[in-house]
Design an enzyme around this catalytic site. Structure first.
Site, PDB file in Angstrom:
ATOM      1  N   HIS A 144      12.477 -15.710 -13.057  1.00 56.57           N
ATOM      2  CA  HIS A 144      12.762 -15.376 -14.458  1.00 56.57           C
ATOM      3  C   HIS A 144      13.928 -16.197 -15.005  1.00 56.57           C
ATOM      4  O   HIS A 144      14.732 -15.714 -15.811  1.00 56.57           O
ATOM      5  CB  HIS A 144      13.043 -13.876 -14.620  1.00 56.57           C
ATOM      6  CG  HIS A 144      11.895 -13.000 -14.224  1.00 56.57           C
ATOM      7  ND1 HIS A 144      10.867 -12.686 -15.100  1.00 56.57           N
ATOM      8  CD2 HIS A 144      11.597 -12.388 -13.064  1.00 56.57           C
ATOM      9  CE1 HIS A 144       9.992 -11.912 -14.490  1.00 56.57           C
ATOM     10  NE2 HIS A 144      10.408 -11.721 -13.246  1.00 56.57           N
ATOM     11  N   ASN A 174       7.110  -6.257 -16.590  1.00 57.98           N
ATOM     12  CA  ASN A 174       6.415  -7.477 -16.985  1.00 57.98           C
ATOM     13  C   ASN A 174       5.471  -7.178 -18.150  1.00 57.98           C
ATOM     14  O   ASN A 174       5.356  -6.041 -18.603  1.00 57.98           O
ATOM     15  CB  ASN A 174       5.607  -8.049 -15.810  1.00 57.98           C
ATOM     16  CG  ASN A 174       6.469  -8.707 -14.758  1.00 57.98           C
ATOM     17  OD1 ASN A 174       7.430  -9.403 -15.074  1.00 57.98           O
ATOM     18  ND2 ASN A 174       6.136  -8.490 -13.492  1.00 57.98           N
TER      19      ASN A 174
END
Length: 485
Positions: free
Chosen positions: A56, A129
């Site tokens: 990320h 997510n």
């Protein structure tokens, strides 16, 4: 006796007996801290990149607020969800998963959806997510999985051999692979995608009654995805397309919003539901557990400084508040340790003192010293507990609610190994145009794989999910479905 030199070992040379299943108390868990292989694996993995995030790394963030629109107090005593109309300030960070800090926004990848609520009882982080499931269901496999998404140690190139080899040897990934390779694999913008807590969590009300819960953030802008060719074009011409879109929309007063829903499951249903409700590679049917509206999240303010607010923001799924607790989900159990540990390494042991991470309520603990201590270090106040000098004390009314565990301490897999039903159901829900694009995306992604053995193994998984699914992939690759699948 000489050890097999090809045995997987720990960093201190001891052979690893099980690298697929973390050690749990009973078949369902929770995970045991005595699984030193798991802890070493996660701790080392968190320190493999300096200084950007290991996963990320590329992301964008914004400030906003969450407003309760429906009374859910019968399910949870969480103060920020306690009454209709209550507003809580929050910060969100969207991200891609596998790419580096300078990678393109429009690649095919899951998107991180990490929300920090600055509640009156401390910060609550929901770190999910844009998909309701994940590739794996045990944290012990996470470092291996992410390695396959990163660069080859010799060529420093992305490695489709590793990607598909791992997926083909981990059939639990099939559901998420199907989502990733579908139209939803490349959202049009961060504003036009849903967000999910993905894991199962536990809500507890004021009477101590508990339920299992899953979170669904539904975009109020509607779902929009990018055509694969346009996404590739944008990756070259404007690699920061999603970052720019989010900033410009908020700057123009076009404030994006999401409506939060939850699914609620009675505790006892966990023992009888047709899928293990703690398996993050599976979803709960909304026919069985309908969506219940909770509130609305609105983003209305851009960061003033990207590094200070977006890059230094730290999130951990272990940052709970009273009324919200963990479940025995094995992937979640590993993340409870790994995320906070990553921040202690990447940003520093005192990362929660930074303005973007600092709770907006009083903090009383006995943590002292450490690199970059940015406050008064506790002054002359009490620095241990229990004590006889009026220092902060524990709050027994906020003890975590118990749940029953049983069985022997062992490294075991989940009881349920049906990795195909939900992936097949998803395929059959798609229109013919959606199926054609899914097949094209998978075929193009698998063509560079050098070993037919890997391709055939993965084709077998697609076929088990739906014969047509597997047959079309096989034809696209110029192969035949393996006999006996």
């Amino acid at each position: 006796m000489t050890a097999n030199q090809n045995h997987l070992t720990t960093s201190w040379g001891a052979p690893v007996g099980d690298n697929q299943n973390s050690m749990t108390a009973g078949r369902r868990g929770p995970t045991l801290i005595q699984d030193v292989h798991l802890l070493e694996k996660l701790a080392h993995f968190n320190r493999e990149r300096v200084p950007e995030r290991v996963v990320h790394a590329k992301g964008a963030g914004a400030h906003g607020y969450f407003e309760v629109t429906n009374d859910v107090s019968k399910y949870t005593k969480a103060n920020f969800l306690s009454e209709v109309g209550k507003r809580t300030p929050m910060f969100i960070r969207f991200s891609t998963v596998a790419g580096e800090l300078g990678s393109a926004d429009t690649v095919r990848d899951p998107r991180g959806f990490a929300v920090k609520f600055y509640t009156e009882e401390g910060n609550y982080d929901l770190v999910g997510n844009n998909t309701p499931v994940f590739f794996i269901r045990d944290a012990i496999k996470f470092p291996d999985f992410i390695h396959t998404q990163k660069r080859h140690p010799q060529t420093h190139l992305k490695n489709p051999n590793a990607v598909w080899d791992f997926w083909s040897l981990s059939p639990e990934s099939l559901h998420q692979v199907t989502i990733l390779m579908s139209d939803r694999g490349i959202p049009a913008t961060y504003r036009h995608m849903h967000g999910f807590g993905s894991h199962t969590f536990k809500w507890v009300n004021a009477e101590g009654e508990a339920v299992w819960v899953k979170y669904h953030f539904k975009t109020d802008q509607g779902i929009k995805n990018l055509d694969v060719d346009l996404a590739a074009k944008l990756a070259g011409e404007n690699p920061d397309y999603h970052t720019e879109d989010l900033f410009n929309a908020i700057e123009a007063g076009d404030f994006p919003s999401w409506t939060l829903y939850v699914q609620i499951m009675p505790l006892e249903d966990a023992d009888t539901y047709r899928f293990d409700p703690f398996d993050v590679t599976k979803v709960w049917s909304q026919k069985d557990y309908p969506l219940i509206e909770v509130g609305r999240m609105t983003l209305n303010r851009n960061p003033e400084n990207y590094f200070a607010e977006v890059e230094q923001a730290t999130f951990s799924p272990g940052n709970f508040v009273p009324g919200i607790e963990a479940s025995p989900d094995k992937m979640l159990q590993g993340r409870l340790f790994a995320y906070a540990d990553a921040h202690r390494y990447r940003v520093g042991v005192n990362h929660n003192q930074l303005p973007i991470n600092r709770p907006q309520c009083p903090v009383h603990n006995n943590q002292r010293d450490g690199f970059m201590r940015a406050d008064g270090n506790g002054g002359s106040g009490m620095y241990y507990e229990p004590n006889s000098f009026g220092g902060p004390t524990e709050a027994p009314q906020h003890r975590t609610t118990p749940f029953e565990v049983s069985g022997e301490a062992n490294a075991v897999a989940y009881d349920h190994d049906d990795h195909y039903t939900q992936a097949g159901d998803l395929y059959r829900l798609m229109s013919e145009d959606e199926r054609a694009r899914l097949v094209r995306n998978i075929v193009n992604a698998m063509k560079p794989v050098e070993k037919d053995e890997i391709k055939l193994r993965q084709i077998g998984h697609f076929y088990k999910a739906d014969p047509e699914y597997g047959q079309r992939i096989a034809e696209g690759l110029g192969l035949s479905v393996p006999q006996g699948v």
